[in-house]
Design a protein around this motif. Structure first.
Motif, PDB file in Angstrom:
ATOM      1  N   GLU A  67      39.222  52.817  61.115  1.00 47.27           N
ATOM      2  CA  GLU A  67      40.232  53.590  61.378  1.00 47.27           C
ATOM      3  C   GLU A  67      40.353  54.212  62.696  1.00 47.27           C
ATOM      4  O   GLU A  67      39.279  54.259  63.095  1.00 47.27           O
ATOM      5  CB  GLU A  67      40.513  54.645  60.212  1.00 47.27           C
ATOM      6  CG  GLU A  67      39.316  55.668  60.123  1.00 47.27           C
ATOM      7  CD  GLU A  67      37.855  55.252  59.652  1.00 47.27           C
ATOM      8  OE1 GLU A  67      36.914  56.185  59.646  1.00 47.27           O
ATOM      9  OE2 GLU A  67      37.980  54.278  59.100  1.00 47.27           O
ATOM     10  N   LEU A  81      44.322  50.185  59.963  1.00 50.78           N
ATOM     11  CA  LEU A  81      43.435  48.881  59.016  1.00 50.78           C
ATOM     12  C   LEU A  81      44.518  48.008  58.324  1.00 50.78           C
ATOM     13  O   LEU A  81      45.385  48.190  58.190  1.00 50.78           O
ATOM     14  CB  LEU A  81      42.982  50.142  58.002  1.00 50.78           C
ATOM     15  CG  LEU A  81      41.830  51.063  58.442  1.00 50.78           C
ATOM     16  CD1 LEU A  81      41.648  52.122  57.309  1.00 50.78           C
ATOM     17  CD2 LEU A  81      40.653  50.556  59.103  1.00 50.78           C
ATOM     18  N   LEU A 138      43.522  54.892  50.720  1.00 46.22           N
ATOM     19  CA  LEU A 138      42.405  53.862  51.000  1.00 46.22           C
ATOM     20  C   LEU A 138      41.132  54.747  50.369  1.00 46.22           C
ATOM     21  O   LEU A 138      40.778  55.815  50.742  1.00 46.22           O
ATOM     22  CB  LEU A 138      42.209  53.632  52.265  1.00 46.22           C
ATOM     23  CG  LEU A 138      43.320  52.753  52.900  1.00 46.22           C
ATOM     24  CD1 LEU A 138      44.619  53.506  53.311  1.00 46.22           C
ATOM     25  CD2 LEU A 138      43.017  51.716  53.813  1.00 46.22           C
ATOM     26  N   VAL A 184      50.153  50.827  57.027  1.00 42.07           N
ATOM     27  CA  VAL A 184      48.791  51.410  57.131  1.00 42.07           C
ATOM     28  C   VAL A 184      48.295  50.860  58.455  1.00 42.07           C
ATOM     29  O   VAL A 184      47.659  51.409  59.071  1.00 42.07           O
ATOM     30  CB  VAL A 184      48.008  50.746  55.976  1.00 42.07           C
ATOM     31  CG1 VAL A 184      46.403  50.804  56.143  1.00 42.07           C
ATOM     32  CG2 VAL A 184      48.236  51.250  54.573  1.00 42.07           C
ATOM     33  N   THR A 208      43.924  51.347  47.388  1.00 43.56           N
ATOM     34  CA  THR A 208      43.115  50.072  47.677  1.00 43.56           C
ATOM     35  C   THR A 208      41.890  50.552  47.942  1.00 43.56           C
ATOM     36  O   THR A 208      41.456  51.535  48.521  1.00 43.56           O
ATOM     37  CB  THR A 208      43.610  49.184  48.766  1.00 43.56           C
ATOM     38  OG1 THR A 208      43.087  47.755  48.860  1.00 43.56           O
ATOM     39  CG2 THR A 208      43.841  50.015  50.179  1.00 43.56           C
ATOM     40  N   VAL A 244      45.413  45.699  55.664  1.00 41.23           N
ATOM     41  CA  VAL A 244      45.345  45.706  54.091  1.00 41.23           C
ATOM     42  C   VAL A 244      46.398  44.554  53.583  1.00 41.23           C
ATOM     43  O   VAL A 244      47.281  44.178  54.258  1.00 41.23           O
ATOM     44  CB  VAL A 244      45.941  47.007  53.500  1.00 41.23           C
ATOM     45  CG1 VAL A 244      46.293  46.850  51.997  1.00 41.23           C
ATOM     46  CG2 VAL A 244      44.925  48.094  53.684  1.00 41.23           C
ATOM     47  N   GLU A 245      45.556  43.763  52.737  1.00 38.70           N
ATOM     48  CA  GLU A 245      46.351  42.679  52.065  1.00 38.70           C
ATOM     49  C   GLU A 245      47.027  43.044  50.911  1.00 38.70           C
ATOM     50  O   GLU A 245      46.896  43.856  50.082  1.00 38.70           O
ATOM     51  CB  GLU A 245      45.318  41.660  51.826  1.00 38.70           C
ATOM     52  CG  GLU A 245      44.524  40.988  52.662  1.00 38.70           C
ATOM     53  CD  GLU A 245      45.178  40.095  53.749  1.00 38.70           C
ATOM     54  OE1 GLU A 245      46.261  39.488  53.324  1.00 38.70           O
ATOM     55  OE2 GLU A 245      44.821  40.143  54.916  1.00 38.70           O
ATOM     56  N   THR A 304      51.479  47.537  53.899  1.00 38.11           N
ATOM     57  CA  THR A 304      50.685  46.933  54.804  1.00 38.11           C
ATOM     58  C   THR A 304      50.990  47.221  56.224  1.00 38.11           C
ATOM     59  O   THR A 304      49.849  47.589  57.152  1.00 38.11           O
ATOM     60  CB  THR A 304      50.453  45.351  54.615  1.00 38.11           C
ATOM     61  OG1 THR A 304      51.608  44.671  54.809  1.00 38.11           O
ATOM     62  CG2 THR A 304      50.034  45.112  53.089  1.00 38.11           C
ATOM     63  N   ASP A 353      45.708  43.360  47.603  1.00 32.08           N
ATOM     64  CA  ASP A 353      44.571  44.386  47.269  1.00 32.08           C
ATOM     65  C   ASP A 353      45.388  45.629  46.995  1.00 32.08           C
ATOM     66  O   ASP A 353      44.549  46.498  46.782  1.00 32.08           O
ATOM     67  CB  ASP A 353      43.871  44.468  48.562  1.00 32.08           C
ATOM     68  CG  ASP A 353      42.944  43.166  48.480  1.00 32.08           C
ATOM     69  OD1 ASP A 353      42.672  42.437  47.399  1.00 32.08           O
ATOM     70  OD2 ASP A 353      42.552  42.867  49.818  1.00 32.08           O
ATOM     71  N   CYS A 380      49.839  54.758  50.591  1.00 33.19           N
ATOM     72  CA  CYS A 380      48.560  54.120  50.366  1.00 33.19           C
ATOM     73  C   CYS A 380      47.298  55.195  50.560  1.00 33.19           C
ATOM     74  O   CYS A 380      47.093  55.531  51.622  1.00 33.19           O
ATOM     75  CB  CYS A 380      48.720  52.936  51.085  1.00 33.19           C
ATOM     76  SG  CYS A 380      47.062  51.889  50.368  1.00 33.19           S
ATOM     77  N   SER A 420      40.010  47.871  49.699  1.00 36.22           N
ATOM     78  CA  SER A 420      39.623  46.995  50.361  1.00 36.22           C
ATOM     79  C   SER A 420      40.620  46.546  51.675  1.00 36.22           C
ATOM     80  O   SER A 420      41.886  46.947  51.607  1.00 36.22           O
ATOM     81  CB  SER A 420      39.851  45.379  49.635  1.00 36.22           C
ATOM     82  OG  SER A 420      39.548  44.370  50.411  1.00 36.22           O
ATOM     83  N   TRP A 421      39.983  46.552  52.885  1.00 33.48           N
ATOM     84  CA  TRP A 421      40.687  46.200  54.033  1.00 33.48           C
ATOM     85  C   TRP A 421      39.863  45.883  55.196  1.00 33.48           C
ATOM     86  O   TRP A 421      38.316  45.906  54.841  1.00 33.48           O
ATOM     87  CB  TRP A 421      41.317  47.794  54.504  1.00 33.48           C
ATOM     88  CG  TRP A 421      40.258  48.905  54.575  1.00 33.48           C
ATOM     89  CD1 TRP A 421      39.380  48.965  55.754  1.00 33.48           C
ATOM     90  CD2 TRP A 421      39.764  49.889  53.609  1.00 33.48           C
ATOM     91  NE1 TRP A 421      38.507  50.247  55.710  1.00 33.48           N
ATOM     92  CE2 TRP A 421      38.893  50.545  54.228  1.00 33.48           C
ATOM     93  CE3 TRP A 421      40.168  50.133  52.322  1.00 33.48           C
ATOM     94  CZ2 TRP A 421      38.067  51.578  53.601  1.00 33.48           C
ATOM     95  CZ3 TRP A 421      39.553  51.159  51.505  1.00 33.48           C
ATOM     96  CH2 TRP A 421      38.294  51.673  52.294  1.00 33.48           C
TER      97      TRP A 421
END
Length: 157
Positions: A102, A63, A11, A57, A95, A65-66, A54, A69, A9, A97-98
């Protein structure tokens, strides 16, 4: 051929100067040691790819994450003829959004990079062939075969 499933992922956030930047991390152990990578990892038995994403991450950079998202940006097949156990198929997500801030983990030391300054020369060799397009919003499906050094992409795959 059924390959182990992994996920990654990217971000992305907007900087104060209006440029986008992406979170990468210097790999601290295991496959890819020393290379810059995005958070990611193996899909566990009984786990969906997005749920794995998710979890990875959160584990690797702290973080939250949904699933909703995560935007799919591709499926990449990595073949290592000289090290078959490394061969895998990776689902790529981005994504914007989170929740959280970090943090470093035992896997990754995270750093933000402007998208036009990504250290492609310090990443896996395949990244230069697909990552800029994926970060620009394209969906990428590709296969990459690595040479005897298990680091350099041999084209075509």
């Amino acid at each position: 051929m059924s390959l182990p499933q992994v996920c990654v992922c990217y971000l992305i956030r907007r900087r104060a100067d209006g440029r986008d930047e992406v979170l990468l991390g210097r790999k601290k152990k295991g496959l890819g040691l020393g290379k810059y990578v995005a958070p990611g990892g193996k899909v566990e038995p009984g786990e969906g790819i997005r749920e794995a994403m998710t979890r990875e991450v959160l584990e690797e950079v702290g973080l939250a994450v949904e699933v909703a998202d995560l935007a799919a940006r591709g499926v990449l097949t990595y073949l290592f003829p000289h090290r078959p156990a490394w061969s895998q198929q990776s689902s790529v997500f981005v994504t914007r959004s989170w929740a959280g801030v970090e943090r470093e983990s035992d896997e990754l030391a995270p750093e933000w990079f402007a998208i036009d300054e990504i250290p492609l020369g310090s990443m896996w060799d395949d990244a230069k062939h697909w990552l800029p397009a994926a970060l620009a919003g394209e969906y990428v499906e590709a296969s990459f075969s690595f040479g005897p050094d298990n680091s350099s992409v041999v084209l075509p795959a």
